[in-house]
Design a protein around this motif. Structure first.
Motif, PDB file in Angstrom:
ATOM      1  N   PHE A  18       0.871  -1.174   0.000  1.00 27.33           N
ATOM      2  CA  PHE A  18       0.000   0.000   0.000  1.00 27.33           C
ATOM      3  C   PHE A  18       0.902   1.216   0.000  1.00 27.33           C
ATOM      4  O   PHE A  18       2.081   1.089   0.325  1.00 27.33           O
ATOM      5  N   THR A  49      -5.179  -8.307   5.520  1.00 33.14           N
ATOM      6  CA  THR A  49      -4.835  -8.070   4.127  1.00 33.14           C
ATOM      7  C   THR A  49      -4.809  -9.390   3.363  1.00 33.14           C
ATOM      8  O   THR A  49      -5.367  -9.495   2.273  1.00 33.14           O
ATOM      9  N   LYS A  52      -8.266 -10.627   2.808  1.00 35.77           N
ATOM     10  CA  LYS A  52      -8.978  -9.840   1.799  1.00 35.77           C
ATOM     11  C   LYS A  52      -8.496 -10.173   0.402  1.00 35.77           C
ATOM     12  O   LYS A  52      -9.259 -10.084  -0.556  1.00 35.77           O
ATOM     13  N   PHE A  58      -8.837  -7.433  -2.410  1.00 37.93           N
ATOM     14  CA  PHE A  58      -7.605  -6.805  -2.883  1.00 37.93           C
ATOM     15  C   PHE A  58      -6.973  -7.731  -3.922  1.00 37.93           C
ATOM     16  O   PHE A  58      -7.175  -8.935  -3.879  1.00 37.93           O
ATOM     17  N   GLU A 343     -14.771   5.383  18.875  1.00 35.92           N
ATOM     18  CA  GLU A 343     -16.005   6.146  19.013  1.00 35.92           C
ATOM     19  C   GLU A 343     -15.826   7.323  19.959  1.00 35.92           C
ATOM     20  O   GLU A 343     -16.341   8.390  19.717  1.00 35.92           O
ATOM     21  N   GLN A 344     -15.100   7.099  21.089  1.00 37.91           N
ATOM     22  CA  GLN A 344     -15.081   8.121  22.118  1.00 37.91           C
ATOM     23  C   GLN A 344     -13.763   8.869  22.219  1.00 37.91           C
ATOM     24  O   GLN A 344     -13.703   9.929  22.820  1.00 37.91           O
ATOM     25  N   GLY A 345     -12.709   8.294  21.654  1.00 39.97           N
ATOM     26  CA  GLY A 345     -11.403   8.865  21.926  1.00 39.97           C
ATOM     27  C   GLY A 345     -10.806   9.703  20.812  1.00 39.97           C
ATOM     28  O   GLY A 345     -10.233  10.747  21.047  1.00 39.97           O
ATOM     29  N   VAL A 347     -10.530  11.520  16.832  1.00 41.78           N
ATOM     30  CA  VAL A 347     -11.136  12.040  15.623  1.00 41.78           C
ATOM     31  C   VAL A 347     -10.343  11.398  14.486  1.00 41.78           C
ATOM     32  O   VAL A 347      -9.234  11.817  14.179  1.00 41.78           O
ATOM     33  N   MET A 350      -8.571  13.240  11.654  1.00 42.84           N
ATOM     34  CA  MET A 350      -7.598  14.298  11.969  1.00 42.84           C
ATOM     35  C   MET A 350      -6.217  13.672  12.068  1.00 42.84           C
ATOM     36  O   MET A 350      -6.080  12.480  12.282  1.00 42.84           O
TER      37      MET A 350
ATOM     38  N   MET B   1       7.511   7.296  -7.195  1.00 44.67           N
ATOM     39  CA  MET B   1       6.261   7.691  -6.573  1.00 44.67           C
ATOM     40  C   MET B   1       6.519   8.681  -5.450  1.00 44.67           C
ATOM     41  O   MET B   1       5.835   9.669  -5.294  1.00 44.67           O
ATOM     42  N   ARG B  11       0.887  17.763  -3.901  1.00 40.36           N
ATOM     43  CA  ARG B  11       0.123  17.331  -2.733  1.00 40.36           C
ATOM     44  C   ARG B  11      -1.035  18.306  -2.466  1.00 40.36           C
ATOM     45  O   ARG B  11      -2.150  17.909  -2.170  1.00 40.36           O
ATOM     46  N   ALA B 200     -12.956  19.088  14.840  1.00 37.81           N
ATOM     47  CA  ALA B 200     -13.061  18.004  15.827  1.00 37.81           C
ATOM     48  C   ALA B 200     -14.520  17.618  16.059  1.00 37.81           C
ATOM     49  O   ALA B 200     -14.872  16.445  16.094  1.00 37.81           O
ATOM     50  N   GLY B 203     -15.754  15.827  13.077  1.00 34.19           N
ATOM     51  CA  GLY B 203     -15.089  14.545  12.866  1.00 34.19           C
ATOM     52  C   GLY B 203     -15.537  13.469  13.831  1.00 34.19           C
ATOM     53  O   GLY B 203     -15.770  12.336  13.442  1.00 34.19           O
ATOM     54  N   ASN B 204     -15.654  13.810  15.084  1.00 35.73           N
ATOM     55  CA  ASN B 204     -16.132  12.851  16.080  1.00 35.73           C
ATOM     56  C   ASN B 204     -16.674  13.612  17.274  1.00 35.73           C
ATOM     57  O   ASN B 204     -15.943  14.081  18.128  1.00 35.73           O
ATOM     58  N   ALA B 207     -15.809  12.286  20.845  1.00 40.02           N
ATOM     59  CA  ALA B 207     -14.431  12.555  21.249  1.00 40.02           C
ATOM     60  C   ALA B 207     -14.268  14.030  21.597  1.00 40.02           C
ATOM     61  O   ALA B 207     -13.523  14.385  22.509  1.00 40.02           O
ATOM     62  N   ARG B 322      -7.950   4.917  -3.742  1.00 39.13           N
ATOM     63  CA  ARG B 322      -6.731   4.210  -3.416  1.00 39.13           C
ATOM     64  C   ARG B 322      -6.318   4.414  -1.968  1.00 39.13           C
ATOM     65  O   ARG B 322      -5.887   3.496  -1.296  1.00 39.13           O
ATOM     66  N   GLN B 325      -8.260   2.426   0.425  1.00 34.77           N
ATOM     67  CA  GLN B 325      -7.977   0.995   0.450  1.00 34.77           C
ATOM     68  C   GLN B 325      -6.782   0.683   1.343  1.00 34.77           C
ATOM     69  O   GLN B 325      -6.290  -0.436   1.345  1.00 34.77           O
ATOM     70  N   GLU B 326      -6.291   1.651   2.066  1.00 34.10           N
ATOM     71  CA  GLU B 326      -5.185   1.387   2.970  1.00 34.10           C
ATOM     72  C   GLU B 326      -5.587   0.267   3.912  1.00 34.10           C
ATOM     73  O   GLU B 326      -6.740   0.092   4.220  1.00 34.10           O
ATOM     74  N   PRO B 327      -4.613  -0.522   4.367  1.00 32.17           N
ATOM     75  CA  PRO B 327      -4.962  -1.718   5.134  1.00 32.17           C
ATOM     76  C   PRO B 327      -5.863  -1.403   6.328  1.00 32.17           C
ATOM     77  O   PRO B 327      -5.546  -0.529   7.121  1.00 32.17           O
ATOM     78  N   ALA B 328      -6.968  -2.111   6.391  1.00 33.27           N
ATOM     79  CA  ALA B 328      -7.832  -1.980   7.562  1.00 33.27           C
ATOM     80  C   ALA B 328      -7.276  -2.925   8.611  1.00 33.27           C
ATOM     81  O   ALA B 328      -7.409  -4.124   8.477  1.00 33.27           O
ATOM     82  N   LEU B 329      -6.626  -2.394   9.604  1.00 32.59           N
ATOM     83  CA  LEU B 329      -5.863  -3.269  10.496  1.00 32.59           C
ATOM     84  C   LEU B 329      -6.690  -3.907  11.588  1.00 32.59           C
ATOM     85  O   LEU B 329      -7.727  -3.558  11.897  1.00 32.59           O
TER      86      LEU B 329
END
Lengths: 499, 329
Positions: A18, A49, A52, A58, A343-345, A347, A350, B1, B11, B200, B203-204, B207, B322, B325-329
């Motif tokens: 990635f 990964t 997926k 992927f 959820e609570q901690g 953003v 950001m 890249m 950017r 903020a 965004g959440n 929080a 793209r 699609q970063e890895p959802a960890l």
């Protein structure tokens, strides 16, 4: 059928990159027919990964996937499913408003001419699958009305609509009760007997040792080895996962307890908890142990001003204070690292720096403007102190691993220079390696003179980090232990309401 | 890249793709439309942009907050009506020329208070801002009709209607006003605590509450800023016309939201910028102006703008997939 040497599915040298991250670096994996193959690794090790890629979400940069001796490259989940590779998601992906049958065949509803749904065929086929799974609900039930375990069954039923060759379970027990787990294990045993290859992803060692035949470990996107479950031990697996062994010993440090920082007297909040009295000294960690619903998190929220107490008093440095809002709590030197960081901690959209400075930006002004230099100083110092791994402060928190996200939240509240830090479930959903780091961090904070409250449902964790342990049951404090006198048995008794 | 990634201009452009679009349409019309590439016309574009632009400045804050304000068009009409009408009040005649200042302040105050009222209702009742301001949009427009009895008002102060066509140096005053306000709001959003809190909260929200931000009052302030700028846009528009009409500002909320969304602000809140909004506003103004000069019938202009809105957002989604699609960890 079992015992065949040719694997049903083999993955060879798969690489996936990635932007900025090499998620998989030449991973190799063999799944045999009729085996439960556990896949282990810390968060960010590349398990998700890899799964997926198998499920067609992927595409790999290089490497090959062979299914039944034929090389395949699924380009979509539907294609993977048609090939016989089914992924059962960690977060259930069901449409709550539709019926069980509609969900099971979602995307592939049996049709009659003109595109009308063939309801009879749909319900007949679903009923058959549900019977195979020993489910006690009807194809016509609405999914939203089912318990989480039954929803999981629906998700599994989906896998059986095709001739599944490989079924992947991604953390299936995360939200199941013990009873429900047993049902799930039965189903896995049935699938196994039918010759299906099963990939089982979980953090929970005891489950893995209970049901798996072999264990493959990933670390940092690289293949670390495959072990026969019968011939290995938890210690060996952990060592492979984190590259060293994990210390879960009891806390034996003796603290030079300082003055009492926080004390509560008969604190109550409606039905949530009643008559809670305890104290925390500077330099000690007080652990709160209890079952879900015992009122621990609610107590923490009350101390942080998110709930109003209905009776009792909160004392800081011996003087009674009223903590009615978080702002107030912060001013009194209380910080709360909440239970669910996403959820609570945080953003999530950001960047790292802005998240860490969020509660104190009011104080970081130069005239009417924010001072980027002061903000960066704070980020830099906590990034170093907590060894937060991030490519830079601009990185969005969304893209960090769970352990690093948690460190951001802890850093955020440490930066407020609290005297009392409350940490609710500090290591939930965090991998083993980061867990140890966070435990060390908590001990270090106490040594540095902070008063710390740790709330955790994991007993080894509580025993590992606490100097004193307060047990709660149904909103009441049951017993208080010192670290030396507590053990798992006595804790279990206390939190189950047996004295 | 990595070379390309480290280039700060690239950017910047990847975060504000609308500016690439602005440049493209500007170049296109410079060649395709006679009289487009002329100082006079650029001034026109800026003056035309100033009305939606002023509304958009406030509304961007509201939208980054995760809210929306559909009543800005109606507030614009009410503020303009009040200000134009008060100039002719006999009871204020003793103020002499100062009546203009009083009238302007009254109009701005109207907008600010109505914005604040919207925010207060959203905060205290918890009803979605879409619904609250939809109601306000209908209700305030109704008030304008009640107030004016469906009549247009004409500005009795010549200074007022001169203001709309005046210039500061080579630039029209209204364009200068808009650019100055844009700079102020940009600084507010990117450099102050209030601005950071705006992101903020959007965004959440939870929080933000946990971080000690007083979310309710914070949102009310942004609604007030939104109302203030809607009113200011109303005054700007009425100085151009030398009058107010009960129907002025109709559908402006839709134009403004279009511009803001083109500029990259998400309806779900938490992201967006004034730089992007400025790009969105200019894109719309240039398209309208350019097609007008090419004598494209106005109905087709609407069709083109609608298609462009969807196309730009689809492109943005495609470009950003793209990173999603970063890895959802």
């Amino acid at each position: 059928m079992t015992g065949e040497i040719t694997p049903v599915l083999s993955v060879k040298d798969v690489v996936k990159t990635f932007p900025a991250v090499r998620a998989l670096d030449g991973v190799t994996l063999d799944i045999r027919r009729g085996e439960v193959h556990a896949l282990l690794g810390e968060n960010g090790a590349g398990k998700s990964t890899l799964m997926k890629i198998l499920a067609g979400m992927f595409t790999p940069d290089s490497g090959s996937i062979t299914l039944d001796g034929r090389e395949v490259a699924p380009k979509s989940p539907l294609e993977a499913k048609a090939l016989g590779i089914v992924l059962i998601h960690q977060e259930l992906s069901l449409v709550e408003e539709l019926t069980v049958a509609e969900n099971v065949f979602l995307g592939a509803l049996p049709r009659r001419s003109f595109g009308f749904v063939d309801w009879n065929a749909l319900h007949r086929q679903t009923a058959e699958i549900l019977r195979r799974l020993n489910c006690d609900f009807a194809p016509t039930s609405i999914v939203g009305d089912l318990s989480i375990a039954r929803k999981q069954m629906v998700e599994i039923a989906r896998a059986l609509t095709v001739d599944a060759k490989v079924v992947i379970f991604d953390e299936p027990t995360a939200s199941l009760t013990d009873q429900e787990k047993l049902v799930l294990f039965d189903i896995i045993a049935d699938l196994k007997a039918a010759g299906v290859g099963i990939v089982y992803i979980s953090h929970r060692m005891e489950e893995i040792f209970r049901i798996s035949d072999r264990i493959t470990v990933l670390r940092d996107g690289a293949y670390r080895g495959t072990l026969d479950t019968a011939a290995t031990s938890e210690a060996e697996v952990t060592r492979l996962m984190i590259g060293r062994s994990l210390d879960y010993s009891r806390n034996t440090e003796t603290v030079a307890a300082g003055a009492i920082v926080l004390e509560t007297r008969g604190l109550s909040c409606g039905d949530l908890f009643q008559d809670v009295s305890f104290s925390v000294r500077a330099g000690e960690v007080v652990g709160f142990s209890g079952l879900i619903g015992a009122g621990r998190s609610e107590l923490a929220e009350t101390l942080f001003g998110l709930r109003r107490p209905t009776a009792g008093a909160i004392l800081i440095d011996g003087a009674e204070v009223s903590v009615e809002t978080p702002t107030n709590a912060i001013r009194h030197g209380i910080s709360l690292v909440p239970e669910s960081r996403k959820e609570q901690g945080l953003v999530l959209g950001m960047n790292c720096r802005d998240n860490i400075t969020l509660p104190q930006i009011d104080a970081l002004r130069r005239g009417p403007f924010l001072s980027p230099a002061a903000e960066l100083d704070i980020y830099d110092s906590y990034q170093k102190r907590l060894s937060i791994r991030s490519p830079g402060w601009r990185q969005l928190v969304r893209n960090l691993s769970g352990g690093n996200q948690q460190k951001i939240v802890i850093g955020k509240w440490l930066a407020m220079k609290p005297r009392l830090l409350i940490v609710d479930e500090p290591t939930r959903g965090i991998d083993v390696g980061s867990k140890a780091e966070i435990h060390n961090l908590i001990r270090e904070l106490a040594r540095g003179g902070y008063a710390v409250i740790v709330i955790s449902s994991e007993m080894p964790e509580i025993l590992h980090v606490s100097d004193r342990i307060v047990t709660m049951y149904h909103g009441r404090v049951m017993r208080e232990f010192t670290a030396a006198e507590a053990n798992e048995d006595s804790l279990v008794q206390a939190i189950s309401g047996l004295n | 890249m990595s070379d390309i990634k480290n280039n700060s201009f690239v950017r910047w452009l990847s975060r504000n793709p609308i500016w690439g679009f602005v440049v493209i349409v500007f170049v296109f019309f410079s060649f395709a439309a006679d009289h487009f590439f002329a100082l006079q016309n650029v001034e026109n574009i800026l003056v035309q942009a100033s009305t939606i632009g002023l509304i958009a400045l406030g509304l961007t804050l509201v939208m980054i907050n995760g809210n929306i304000d559909l009543s800005v068009g109606a507030i614009l009409a009410l503020a303009a009506t009040v200000t134009v009408d008060m100039q002719g009040w006999e009871t204020l005649a003793f103020l002499g020329d100062w009546v203009l200042l009083v009238a302007v302040l009254a109009g701005l105050l109207c907008g600010t208070l109505l914005g604040g009222l919207n925010g207060l209702i959203v905060w205290k009742t918890g009803v979605d801002s879409f619904i609250v301001t939809l109601g306000a949009m209908l209700g305030i427009r109704g008030l304008v009709f009640v107030y004016t009895r469906e009549q247009s008002f004409y500005a009795s102060s010549f200074a007022y209607s001169d203001f709309g066509s005046s210039s500061i140096g080579p630039l029209p005053t209204l364009a200068v006003l808009f650019i100055a306000c844009a700079i102020v709001i940009h600084v507010l959003l990117s450099r102050t605590v209030h601005g950071r809190n705006t992101y903020a909260v959007g965004g959440n929200r939870e929080a933000a509450v946990n971080a000690g931000i007083r979310v309710g009052p914070h949102m009310v302030v942004n609604f007030m800023i939104g109302g203030f700028f809607a009113a200011l846009a109303g005054l700007a528009l009425s100085t151009q016309m030398g009058a107010s009409t009960p129907n002025m500002g109709r559908e402006y909320e839709l134009w403004t939201i279009t511009a803001i969304v083109l500029g990259g602000t998400k309806l779900t809140g938490g992201s967006g910028s004034i730089v992007g909004t400025l790009g969105g506003v200019l894109a719309i103004s240039i398209l309208r102006n350019g097609m007008n000069l090419m004598q494209v019938p106005s109905f087709y202009v609407l069709v083109v703008l609608g298609v462009i809105l969807i196309a730009v957002l689809a492109l943005d989604k495609h470009l950003n997939r793209r990173t999603a699609q970063e890895p959802a960890l």
